[in-house]
Design a protein around this motif. Sequence first.
Motif, short mmCIF file in Angstrom:
data_model
loop_
_atom_site.label_atom_id
_atom_site.label_comp_id
_atom_site.label_asym_id
_atom_site.label_seq_id
_atom_site.Cartn_x
_atom_site.Cartn_y
_atom_site.Cartn_z
N HIS A 1 0.76 -1.72 -0.22
CA HIS A 1 0.42 0.16 -0.32
C HIS A 1 0.79 1.07 0.53
CE1 HIS A 1 -3.70 -0.81 -0.15
NE2 HIS A 1 -4.23 -1.36 0.93
N LEU A 2 1.43 1.32 1.24
CA LEU A 2 2.56 1.93 0.86
C LEU A 2 3.18 2.68 -0.52
CD1 LEU A 2 4.20 4.35 2.20
CD2 LEU A 2 6.02 2.45 3.17
N ALA A 3 4.06 2.08 -1.29
CA ALA A 3 4.66 1.74 -2.27
C ALA A 3 3.46 2.32 -2.73
CB ALA A 3 5.21 0.62 -3.17
N MET A 4 2.04 2.03 -3.51
CA MET A 4 1.82 2.76 -4.39
C MET A 4 0.98 4.18 -3.95
SD MET A 4 1.08 -0.28 -6.45
CE MET A 4 2.28 -0.87 -6.30
N GLU A 5 1.19 3.75 -2.71
CA GLU A 5 0.84 5.62 -2.64
C GLU A 5 1.89 6.60 -2.90
OE1 GLU A 5 -1.70 4.66 1.74
OE2 GLU A 5 0.02 4.91 1.48
N ILE A 6 3.45 6.28 -3.24
CA ILE A 6 4.54 6.47 -3.39
C ILE A 6 4.20 6.89 -4.67
CG2 ILE A 6 6.65 7.27 -3.22
CD1 ILE A 6 6.73 5.01 -0.67
N LEU A 7 3.67 5.93 -5.87
CA LEU A 7 3.66 5.91 -6.65
C LEU A 7 2.66 6.89 -7.22
CD1 LEU A 7 4.08 1.89 -7.84
CD2 LEU A 7 6.24 4.34 -8.38
N GLU A 8 1.03 6.85 -6.80
CA GLU A 8 0.19 7.92 -7.14
C GLU A 8 0.60 9.29 -6.68
OE1 GLU A 8 -2.70 10.37 -6.34
OE2 GLU A 8 -1.90 10.12 -4.90
N GLU A 9 1.82 9.88 -5.88
CA GLU A 9 1.95 11.11 -5.19
C GLU A 9 2.93 11.69 -6.75
OE1 GLU A 9 3.74 10.81 -1.12
OE2 GLU A 9 1.66 10.28 -0.40
N SER A 10 3.81 10.47 -7.61
CA SER A 10 5.49 10.36 -7.74
C SER A 10 4.04 11.23 -9.73
CB SER A 10 5.66 9.48 -8.23
OG SER A 10 5.24 8.78 -9.23
#
Length: 300
Positions: free
Chosen positions: A253-262
């Motif tokens: 989930h954290l990985a996906m959230e960071i990708l979304e923010e990017s």
Amino acid sequence: MKKHISIIGVPMDLGQSRRGVDMGPSAIRYAGVVERLEKLDYEIHDKGDIEIGRPGKEEEDSDGNLKYLKAVSKASEELAVAVNKVVESGSFPLILGGDHSIAIGTLAGVSKHYKNLGVIWYDAHGDLNTCETSPSGNIHGMPLAVSIGVGHSELTNIANYIPKVKPENIVIIGARSLDEGEKELIREKGIKVYTMHEIDRLGMTKVMEESVAYLKDKTDGVHLSLDLDGLDPSDAPGVGTPVLGGISYRESHLAMEILEESKLITSAEFVEVNPILDERNKTATVAVALMGSLFGEKLL
């Protein structure tokens, strides 16, 4: 990310040897992917499924060590055409697998629209085998090699151009099962890999921040190819090739959230959900939850 998402299902199970993953797209839809993304104010266009034929037994080893080569090649061509149309329409392509061989068609359809497409390969495996190095002959262990132009010409030439992605534009995340031939290719091509050792040592935040920084300035789009076996089997049991010691649900989930923010991700696929091997559709539900995070779902 665009506010329009087009979903394409690929009920492919010919790229590997355990039946059931062809039901993955249906399981993901049943787990509520359309409803989840609609709540995030996306307009969803479900394009249905690519039709996958059932080759006869005599076609299984159609070219030496490549199982179902003709059928996989045909499906890849059809998927490339469908994905190309989605990108041309200005919609975000979201592909539901099916085994990971479908990435051959996805990348063929996406990459022609970018000068320097980046790829994040979220997976327990490198999928960098060829017919010479593969222990099984299963094409789902070859799509990344094919996409950099290494492998059988019938696969590397999908959509009539080679390669789909440059090795230096790839980041593999979560690797913990690599064959010797894959290790050699990684070293030869200089592919960036974060194994579970790096994830444990650096933490997922650092791994994702480094991955984003690595791809940000040299790519004009990034495709996410997420194999559910990248997660630990305790969180995603319904996969054909589970490997212990994987990425956790929370880390993912954290990985996906960071990708979304990017704001880097321009296309995505979620693959290898196998309902036959699953527990009450748990793995498909996890896939949909991760899609929620990738597309901007927040707790508060």
